[in-house]
Design a protein around this motif. Structure first.
Motif, PDB file in Angstrom:
ATOM      1  N   ASP A   1       0.845  -1.117  -0.081  1.00  0.00           N
ATOM      2  CA  ASP A   1       0.069  -0.057  -0.012  1.00  0.00           C
ATOM      3  C   ASP A   1       0.759   1.123  -0.013  1.00  0.00           C
ATOM      4  O   ASP A   1       1.335   1.912   1.161  1.00  0.00           O
ATOM      5  CB  ASP A   1      -1.005  -0.134   1.236  1.00  0.00           C
ATOM      6  CG  ASP A   1      -1.708   0.995   1.412  1.00  0.00           C
ATOM      7  OD1 ASP A   1      -2.128   1.751   0.293  1.00  0.00           O
ATOM      8  OD2 ASP A   1      -2.364   1.375   2.265  1.00  0.00           O
TER       9      ASP A   1
ATOM     10  N   SER B   1       1.023   8.383  -9.226  1.00  0.00           N
ATOM     11  CA  SER B   1      -0.246   7.353  -9.115  1.00  0.00           C
ATOM     12  C   SER B   1      -0.310   6.595 -10.509  1.00  0.00           C
ATOM     13  O   SER B   1      -0.421   5.374 -10.521  1.00  0.00           O
ATOM     14  CB  SER B   1      -1.549   8.007  -8.775  1.00  0.00           C
ATOM     15  OG  SER B   1      -1.751   9.082  -9.847  1.00  0.00           O
TER      16      SER B   1
ATOM     17  N   HIS C   1       2.291   4.981  -1.072  1.00  0.00           N
ATOM     18  CA  HIS C   1       1.964   6.161  -1.487  1.00  0.00           C
ATOM     19  C   HIS C   1       3.225   7.363  -1.736  1.00  0.00           C
ATOM     20  O   HIS C   1       4.175   7.305  -1.080  1.00  0.00           O
ATOM     21  CB  HIS C   1       0.998   6.773  -0.310  1.00  0.00           C
ATOM     22  CG  HIS C   1      -0.282   6.241  -0.161  1.00  0.00           C
ATOM     23  ND1 HIS C   1      -1.487   6.313  -0.816  1.00  0.00           N
ATOM     24  CD2 HIS C   1      -0.321   5.107   1.085  1.00  0.00           C
ATOM     25  CE1 HIS C   1      -2.358   5.381  -0.250  1.00  0.00           C
ATOM     26  NE2 HIS C   1      -1.512   4.640   0.620  1.00  0.00           N
TER      27      HIS C   1
END
Length: 270
Positions: free
Chosen positions: A183, A213, A185
């Motif tokens: 996960d 992204s 970011h």
């Protein structure tokens, strides 16, 4: 334990795949050696080991194409072994890029996720049918054969118009390639590189032509497509493996990226 190779000549054809087995349970080592039809598969089973430390010592001097290994073993786990192999391959101490199949009794998917991050061809849970193991071995051999015909094929990172000149972006791309199954970011990468998220975001787009992204999504869709086409993992497991533990969200994301569901994609690749 040494296994007689079908091809003893050191000058064997480059497309012949050499395999080793690693498992700390004697009955499993013997069963895999005796019941898999290695000759039919066209694979030379050259050695069998009871732990990863023995195997790494052998592989330092003997190129191996396929590794069929347990995860939990004394002295060195299967995951530690493969991480060590990847380091040696990156340092050019090993000439071959070993294809790994894990055969484990542990159902915790975090093991499988780490195995896939290390480039494993497949992850099978014990007990597995001989036929299932042979299918995984066939896939590994196909990859070996393709790489022998087309060496130095680019890895998962998507092509960009120019190689990033910034050390920060090169480092960010390395981190993303290693951790895209997590996960992940932008702010995490920025913190580890000691820069602000805004600065990294702007520099990333400037040097790669993509947003963080979009680039991350590209890495994940490539891996998801690869696993759908070549592994026996269930669709929800593939979603977990590429960073989407919610099965519904993974299916919707995949549909948006590829214009079809994961199941339809797998059917077309069958």
């Amino acid at each position: 334990m040494e296994i007689r190779s079908r091809t003893e000549d050191a000058s064997m054809n480059a497309t012949v795949c050499r395999a080793v087995i690693i498992d700390d349970e004697t009955w499993i080592r013997e069963g895999l050696s005796e019941h898999i039809n290695w000759e039919m598969l066209g694979i030379d089973l050259v050695q069998v080991f009871q732990d990863g430390l023995e195997a790494i010592r052998y592989m330092e001097d003997h190129p191996v194409d396929i590794l069929l290994s347990d995860i939990r073993m004394p002295n060195m786990t299967g995951l530690e072994l493969v991480a060590r192999l990847r380091e040696m391959e990156n340092d050019k101490r090993l000439l071959s890029n070993t294809k790994v199949i894990f055969l484990s009794g542990y159902g915790d998917f975090k093991y499988a996720q780490e195995a896939l991050r290390l480039g494993a061809v497949d992850y099978l849970l014990k007990p597995s049918d001989v036929e299932e193991i042979e299918v995984a071995l066939q896939k590994a051999k196909m990859i070996c054969t393709k790489e022998a015909v087309q060496p130095d094929k680019p890895a998962l990172e998507p092509k960009v118009s120019e190689e990033p000149s910034s050390y920060l972006i090169k480092k960010a791309l390395q981190m993303m390639a290693a951790r895209f199954t997590e996960d992940l970011h932008l702010h995490q990468i920025a913190e580890e590189l000691f820069v602000t998220s805004n600065y990294l975001s702007r520099l990333f787009r400037q040097e790669t032509g993509k947003s963080f992204s979009d680039y991350l999504s590209h890495l994940r869709i490539e891996k998801a497509c690869e696993l759908l086409g070549s592994s026996t993992l269930k669709i929800y497991q593939i979603g977990e493996a590429v960073g989407y533990p919610n099965p519904r969200y993974f299916s919707e994301w995949f549909q948006k990226q590829m214009g079809m569901s994961p199941g339809d994609y797998r059917s077309r690749r069958a």
